[in-house]
Design a protein around this motif. Structure first.
Motif, short mmCIF file in Angstrom:
data_model
loop_
_atom_site.label_atom_id
_atom_site.label_comp_id
_atom_site.label_asym_id
_atom_site.label_seq_id
_atom_site.Cartn_x
_atom_site.Cartn_y
_atom_site.Cartn_z
N GLY A 31 0.78 -1.23 0.00
CA GLY A 31 0.00 0.00 0.00
C GLY A 31 0.81 1.27 0.00
O GLY A 31 0.24 2.37 -0.08
N VAL A 32 2.14 1.18 0.05
CA VAL A 32 2.98 2.37 0.06
C VAL A 32 4.35 2.00 -0.46
O VAL A 32 4.84 0.90 -0.24
N GLU A 33 4.98 2.91 -1.18
CA GLU A 33 6.34 2.70 -1.68
C GLU A 33 7.34 3.11 -0.59
O GLU A 33 7.23 4.20 -0.03
N VAL A 34 8.30 2.22 -0.29
CA VAL A 34 9.33 2.56 0.69
C VAL A 34 10.70 2.25 0.11
O VAL A 34 10.84 1.43 -0.80
N THR A 35 11.71 2.92 0.66
CA THR A 35 13.10 2.66 0.30
C THR A 35 13.83 2.21 1.55
O THR A 35 13.28 2.24 2.66
N ALA A 36 15.10 1.84 1.38
CA ALA A 36 15.90 1.39 2.51
C ALA A 36 16.01 2.46 3.59
O ALA A 36 16.11 2.14 4.79
N ASP A 37 15.96 3.72 3.20
CA ASP A 37 16.06 4.82 4.17
C ASP A 37 14.84 4.89 5.09
O ASP A 37 14.88 5.50 6.16
N ILE A 59 21.91 -6.13 5.39
CA ILE A 59 20.62 -5.57 5.03
C ILE A 59 20.49 -5.58 3.50
O ILE A 59 21.41 -5.20 2.77
N SER A 60 19.34 -6.01 3.02
CA SER A 60 19.10 -6.03 1.57
C SER A 60 19.01 -4.60 1.03
O SER A 60 18.82 -3.64 1.78
N ASP A 61 19.14 -4.45 -0.29
CA ASP A 61 19.13 -3.12 -0.91
C ASP A 61 17.82 -2.38 -0.65
O ASP A 61 17.82 -1.15 -0.52
N LEU A 64 14.30 -4.29 3.41
CA LEU A 64 13.22 -5.08 3.98
C LEU A 64 13.64 -6.47 4.47
O LEU A 64 12.83 -7.19 5.04
N THR A 65 14.89 -6.83 4.22
CA THR A 65 15.38 -8.14 4.68
C THR A 65 16.67 -7.96 5.49
O THR A 65 17.63 -7.35 5.03
N LEU A 66 16.63 -8.48 6.71
CA LEU A 66 17.81 -8.52 7.58
C LEU A 66 18.31 -9.95 7.61
O LEU A 66 17.55 -10.88 7.91
N THR A 67 19.58 -10.15 7.30
CA THR A 67 20.16 -11.48 7.34
C THR A 67 21.16 -11.57 8.48
O THR A 67 22.12 -10.78 8.54
#
Length: 290
Positions: A31-37, A59-61, A64-67
């Motif tokens: 429902g919303v566009e987000v960036t890594a920031d 952290i993914s580019d 949204l993914t933490l490894t």
């Protein structure tokens, strides 16, 4: 007050990792566009920003993914991705665990231990392998906060002046890296028995002399016997004690002069030991006079 970002959720919110393997946590935003920031990753509690330590996390580019690069016990806990957009904020929460397996980490030095009431109770386990990250003792279901002596190859629980209610069982619980173990020890209380024996069962004293000294030996299962705890008493026919006097200890024997011997001196004399309110009466020495 921040309004919530709609459509933020944790994908697989309760993942189970594997030791030394990577584990990825992913947040999904709709429902919303987000960036890594717009995304921040936090481990809690206590709250720690985990977005930056690259050697541990990646952290993914898109943010949204933490490894977690290599799982271990320190990485276990709660994580959340915090998404902030246009003064609106929301989060996805993860509960990261490791599978708990049984591993032989400790073993009891003795499966059963006897202790004497009032003396120290010492319980010991031997460390047999693996890495121990947490250790504690419970006795009869109560966690022990007493002195714990931890060494490289063993661990001891020392209970000072143990009382009879300590009888039962004590268990040492340990955790390792993704593992756990325990060792149970049966605990038995043993009374600190007092044994009294007269040096002579019969003795004859001369009237008018002062050399009349009934003596006895007094021993305990543990510890030494103080002269102040022993008295010499006359045992009356009705079973009562009379004329008790504190004994004198000489060469391991307890005795007391009866004074100048008369016809009234004759009778039965006993050693009486008293400690912590417990009175022990020994067998009599029968004294006659001539």
């Amino acid at each position: 007050y921040q309004r919530r970002v709609r459509g933020v959720k944790a994908v697989n919110p309760k993942p189970e990792g594997k030791i030394n393997e990577a584990l990825s946590l992913t947040c999904e935003v709709t429902g919303v566009e987000v960036t890594a920031d717009d995304v921040k990753w936090v481990q809690f509690a206590p709250e720690v920003d985990v977005s930056k330590p690259k050697r541990i996390y990646e952290i993914s580019d898109d943010g949204l993914t933490l490894t977690i690069k290599s799982m271990n016990e320190k990485r276990v806990g709660n994580y959340k991705c915090v998404v902030t957009k246009d003064d609106k904020s929301s989060e996805g929460v993860f509960e990261v665990t490791l599978p708990i397996v049984h591993e032989d980490l400790i073993e009891p030095v003795k499966d059963s231990v006897q202790f004497i009431e009032g003396k120290d109770l010492v319980l010991e386990v031997r460390k047999v392998g693996g890495v121990i990250t947490d250790l504690y003792w419970e006795c009869n279901g109560v966690r022990m906060e007493n002195k714990i002596v931890n060494k490289k190859t063993s661990n001891k629980l020392v209970l000072k002046g143990a009382t009879a209610d300590m009888a039962g069982s004590c268990t040492c619980f340990v955790k390792g890296i993704g593992s756990q173990d325990s060792a149970e020890i049966t605990v038995e209380a043993q009374a600190n028995e007092v044994t009294i024996a007269p040096v002579k069962k019969k003795m004859t004293c001369k009237i008018g002399k002062k050399k009349c000294n009934p003596r006895c030996t007094v021993t305990k299962t543990a510890g030494t016997v103080s002269a102040k705890s022993v008295k010499i008493c006359k045992l009356l026919d009705n079973g009562k004690l009379n004329g008790c006097k504190t004994a004198k200890k000489t060469k391991g024997r307890f005795g007391k002069s009866l004074g100048k011997v008369t016809d009234k001196t004759t009778g039965n004399y006993v050693c009486v030991h008293t400690e912590d309110g417990v009175e022990t009466v020994g067998p009599p020495t029968h004294v006659t006079a001539n």
